[in-house]
Design a protein around this motif. Structure first.
Motif: not given
Ligand code: TXA
Ligand code: MG
Length: 316
Positions: A265-289
């Motif tokens: 979610l954030s290679p720099n370890g930035d929690l705000n960046e991780a928050a921003k990316n969280l749901y999109a990453a979950l959507h992607r993982l959820d579509s991987c069967n």
């Protein structure tokens, strides 16, 4: 259809039909908050139980008194500092706010969203917008117009595209008991930030199957794929060798594991960046069967608390 045409959205809303709107937190499924007809359509489309009330979005702080009454000073102070922004206040409602919006309670949840597109739209409308997150009840919230389209397709006439949501996590919900601020839902504004302004904060945002604030259902924000949370994902990876597992990680990949699905979610370890990316990453993982999604606990501070709250509910 997905569009950036605010006039089209306005026309649909004035007919008491629904529009998906961008906000800084997540996309909302919006309708005229003063129309029972529109509000009913929201519950129906979301397959949301009527006991779970909606947030009313108003165009500015001045408009607060049009939906709420008996407003404590501390609420005004919070609104003055944090609106437009991801803070939702639970206050006594004005009589003419439909009971359907508030699930029959005498309180209403209200906020001013901080997104240019939705603010322009609100300023064009003669009514505020009731809007829950634009996802079927219990599923992962949408942080892009495409996420909304993937859920609802043409069941929503207009999906207003305002780009990816800047914050990526829902608003923080604050109520008031004896003039003291009470946290009902962790959100994009940290508990620490609220506490500083309110001079104290009681936390009621516990996991519960019979919550005081209905939004605090233990299971929520869930992928379709079985999801587990661990505080030592990297050690755990080998126990998932025989499964199709996907991993959701804070700031670094699991070494030497190029053949597994990993989202950092954030290679720099930035929690705000991780928050921003969280749901999109979950959507992607959820579509991987996958057989399972394994997520890492985040540092339990600031916005990390909100991320952990969502992960726990996603996996519960
Ligand atoms: O960031 C957000 O808040 C997004 C965007 C679209 O504004 N909206 C959102 O709405 O997250 P929704 O419906 O997914 O969550 C609203 C939460 C629900 O959990 C509901 O129980 C709670 O707000 N809520 C609404 N009215 C309430 C009230 N009168 N008292 C306590 N909780 C309330
Ligand atoms: Mg929601």
């Amino acid at each position: 259809m997905i569009t950036t045409d605010i006039n089209k959205a306005k026309a649909v809303l004035i007919k008491n039909d629904l529009v998906a709107i961008p906000t800084e937190t997540v996309y909302g499924l919006a309708g005229n908050a003063f129309s029972e007809e529109a509000v009913k359509k929201i519950y129906r489309l979301k397959r949301r139980p009527f006991y779970n009330p909606l947030i009313v979005h108003v165009k500015s702080t001045e408009y607060l008194d049009e939906v709420a009454t008996d407003i404590p000073d501390v609420a005004r102070e919070l609104a003055g500092i944090m609106w437009p922004g991801p803070l939702t206040l639970v206050l006594n409602k004005q009589k003419y706010v439909p009971d359907l919006v508030t699930s029959g309670m005498n309180t209403v949840a209200v906020r001013v969203p901080n997104h240019k597109v939705s603010l322009v739209l609100l300023n064009e409308l003669p009514f505020p917008l009731a809007a829950p997150s634009a996802n079927p009840f219990g599923s992962i919230s949408p942080t892009s117009a495409q996420h909304v389209f993937n859920y609802f397709g043409s069941e929503i006439d207009i999906i207003l595209d305002g780009g990816d949501c800047e914050r990526g996590l829902e608003s923080t919900i604050i109520g008031f008991e004896n003039n003291q601020a009470v946290l009902y839902r962790y959100g994009s504004i940290t508990a620490e930030e609220i506490e500083k302004v309110a001079g104290g904060l009681i936390v009621h945002a516990k996991h519960d199957n019979k919550p005081i604030a209905p939004g605090m259902l233990a299971k929520h924000y869930s992928p379709k794929t079985i999801t587990v949370v661990s505080d030592n994902v990297k050690k755990l990876v080998h126990s998932y060798k025989d499964k199709k597992a996907g991993f959701l990680l804070f700031n670094s990949k699991i070494n030497n594991e190029d053949n597994i699905v990993q989202e950092v979610l954030s290679p720099n370890g930035d929690l705000n960046e991780a928050a921003k990316n969280l749901y999109a990453a979950l959507h992607r993982l959820d579509s991987c069967n996958l057989d399972v999604i394994v997520v890492e606990y985040f540092p339990d501070e600031g916005i990390g608390k909100t991320i952990n709250d969502r992960l726990q509910r996603a996996s519960s």
